[in-house]
Design a protein around this motif. Structure first.
Motif, mmCIF file in Angstrom:
data_model
loop_
_atom_site.group_PDB
_atom_site.id
_atom_site.type_symbol
_atom_site.label_atom_id
_atom_site.label_comp_id
_atom_site.label_asym_id
_atom_site.label_seq_id
_atom_site.Cartn_x
_atom_site.Cartn_y
_atom_site.Cartn_z
ATOM 1 N N GLU A 60 0.824 -1.215 0.000
ATOM 2 C CA GLU A 60 0.000 0.000 0.000
ATOM 3 C C GLU A 60 0.853 1.258 0.000
ATOM 4 N N ALA A 61 1.946 1.265 0.754
ATOM 5 C CA ALA A 61 2.822 2.445 0.794
ATOM 6 C C ALA A 61 3.422 2.721 -0.586
ATOM 7 N N VAL A 62 3.873 1.668 -1.268
ATOM 8 C CA VAL A 62 4.434 1.828 -2.614
ATOM 9 C C VAL A 62 3.369 2.357 -3.570
ATOM 10 N N ALA A 63 2.158 1.817 -3.490
ATOM 11 C CA ALA A 63 1.080 2.253 -4.387
ATOM 12 C C ALA A 63 0.717 3.715 -4.147
ATOM 13 N N VAL A 64 0.558 4.108 -2.888
ATOM 14 C CA VAL A 64 0.196 5.503 -2.584
ATOM 15 C C VAL A 64 1.286 6.453 -3.060
ATOM 16 N N ALA A 65 2.536 6.112 -2.818
ATOM 17 C CA ALA A 65 3.635 6.988 -3.259
ATOM 18 C C ALA A 65 3.658 7.123 -4.779
ATOM 19 N N THR A 66 3.444 6.024 -5.468
ATOM 20 C CA THR A 66 3.457 6.050 -6.937
ATOM 21 C C THR A 66 2.301 6.877 -7.476
#
Length: 173
Positions: free
Chosen positions: A72-78
């Motif tokens: 989720e952190a990777v997706a939100v940052a992207t």
């Protein structure tokens, strides 16, 4: 009148510097007016180092990392970086799209950004995490872009809350 004010000011000044009063309770018994001394536990600073000798650091800050949190952190940052990297977008539309990914503080900090001045135009690859296993409330995600890697600081307030971007750091020049 002036003399009365001067005398009053001198009396107030002298009483402000005087030690606490100890007399005058019922039957002329001394009255203690200084506060009681209490023991205070040492506070802990971030980074796992105590500010006072003998302090202890909890093993985690209350949220353990799992694969879902990392994904989720990777997706939100992207997604946040993709919404940020649109310099040709109408300012109001850009601000509304980008704000959904931001903490309240970041929303205030980035509210005056003119998207026409943003040098980045696209995300160019997969994001990577820099996880501190002892801190499940925050993470730094590096997102590659056409002008270099941006570092995004993400925060959350609980395990079930959504990650929010708190800060974007552009590539070093």
């Amino acid at each position: 009148m002036k003399r009365t004010l001067t005398a009053l000011a001198a009396v107030l000044l002298c009483t402000a510097c005087a030690p606490p009063s100890t007399g005058g309770g019922p039957e002329r018994q001394p009255v203690l007016t200084s506060p009681a001394v209490t023991s205070i536990a040492p506070s802990l600073s971030t980074g796992g180092r105590s500010q006072a000798p003998g302090g202890t650091v909890p093993p985690t800050s209350g949220i353990a990392w799992d694969d879902e949190s990392k994904t989720e952190a990777v997706a939100v940052a992207t997604w946040a970086m993709a919404d940020y990297a649109r310099p040709g977008t109408d300012a109001a539309l850009w601000a509304n799209d980008f704000a959904r990914w931001l903490t309240p503080q970041a929303t205030a900090d980035y509210s005056t950004v003119d998207p026409a001045n943003i040098p980045v135009t696209r995300v160019t690859g997969p994001a990577t995490l820099a996880v501190d296993e002892a801190n499940g409330y925050g993470v730094t995600v590096t997102v590659p872009t056409d002008i270099g890697p941006y570092a995004l600081q993400l925060l959350r307030i609980s395990k079930d809350s959504t990650w929010k971007v708190n800060r974007l750091t552009p590539p070093a020049s």
